[in-house]
Design an enzyme around this catalytic site. Sequence first.
Site, mmCIF file in Angstrom:
data_model
loop_
_atom_site.group_PDB
_atom_site.id
_atom_site.type_symbol
_atom_site.label_atom_id
_atom_site.label_comp_id
_atom_site.label_asym_id
_atom_site.label_seq_id
_atom_site.Cartn_x
_atom_site.Cartn_y
_atom_site.Cartn_z
ATOM 1 C CG HIS A 38 -6.830 20.057 130.803
ATOM 2 N ND1 HIS A 38 -5.930 19.339 130.064
ATOM 3 C CD2 HIS A 38 -7.434 20.902 129.917
ATOM 4 C CE1 HIS A 38 -5.991 19.697 128.798
ATOM 5 N NE2 HIS A 38 -6.883 20.656 128.672
ATOM 6 C CD GLN A 154 -10.431 29.146 125.094
ATOM 7 O OE1 GLN A 154 -10.463 28.577 124.011
ATOM 8 N NE2 GLN A 154 -10.116 28.506 126.201
ATOM 9 C CB VAL A 177 -0.034 24.119 134.942
ATOM 10 C CG1 VAL A 177 0.825 23.007 135.514
ATOM 11 C CG2 VAL A 177 -1.102 24.558 135.944
ATOM 12 C CG MET A 185 2.028 21.266 131.513
ATOM 13 S SD MET A 185 1.421 20.150 132.755
ATOM 14 C CE MET A 185 2.949 19.803 133.596
#
Length: 284
Positions: A38, A154, A177, A185
């Site tokens: 994020h 998505q 990542v 992650m």
Amino acid sequence: MIDIIYDIQEMSRLSEEKRSEGLTIGLVPTMGALHEGHLSLVKKASECVDFVVVSVFVNPTQFGPNEDFEKYPRDMDHDISVVESAEGNLIFAPTASSMYPDGYATYVTVDNLTDKLCGASRPKHFSGVTTVVSKLFNIVRPHHAFFGMKDAQQLAVIKRMTRDLDIPVEITGCPIVREPDGLAMSSRNSFLSAEERDQASVLFRSLQEAKTLVESGVTDAAAIINRTGNVLEASKLMKLDYIEIVDPVNMTPVDDVSGGGMIALAAWFGTTRLIDNVLLHGKG
Ligand code: AMP
């Protein structure tokens, strides 16, 4: 300290204000429990726009009835510190009852792209995603929105929705990542037991095998999937949901990767479902 807005009208007002000041707005939609994946999206957004809004909303409509909505991790203090460290400007954290008040009846659906891969095992998932993202776009009115390539389907669905509905927002996909052992992650990684976590790196190893095969000249998708499956068998705890090679824009199966493709998989470790993918660059 970073500002948090919970109220939809207040968020809309602030966005109008920023727009009237001539600032560009970026949106990073998340479900919280923020991690470095994020963080990379927020950093990318802060390079591209003047004002970065990170939405934190565990969206009930994208979870199936027996999925992990209730136990999905929630930690606002942690999320605040992550957004601050990535130089985001604001967290928008609406409540479920304000996003979906009594009598709520409107859903956005994207055909074709959404019945494959994750859509096949999670039938209403993407309509929940496109509905909430449409609502966030209408509330925050971003010029630019940022999504991770970890959720490649998505990303493709959101790009198609914005194109089809002429939504004036530029969509940017950001690289996956990973943990040092290659595991992508995910907020759901915290659900894994030590043994499951240990074995979960098999997902990335198997995708790397596919990439190596393609680089060595193998182009037959069935052969690549077969060899990838052999690598996955190293994990006794993993239960495969799907593994497919598809066109990353349309999500349709690709038989030969000479012109490129994406190998994508979903797998269960106990009650935790993980997804991952790697782009395959054909030589054609
Ligand atoms: P989530 O909070 O899981 O709904 O994810 C919010 C956004 O972060 C989505 O666009 C995800 O694709 C993206 N994201 C999640 N994990 C990663 C990762 N490991 N690398 C890059 N982006 C990610």
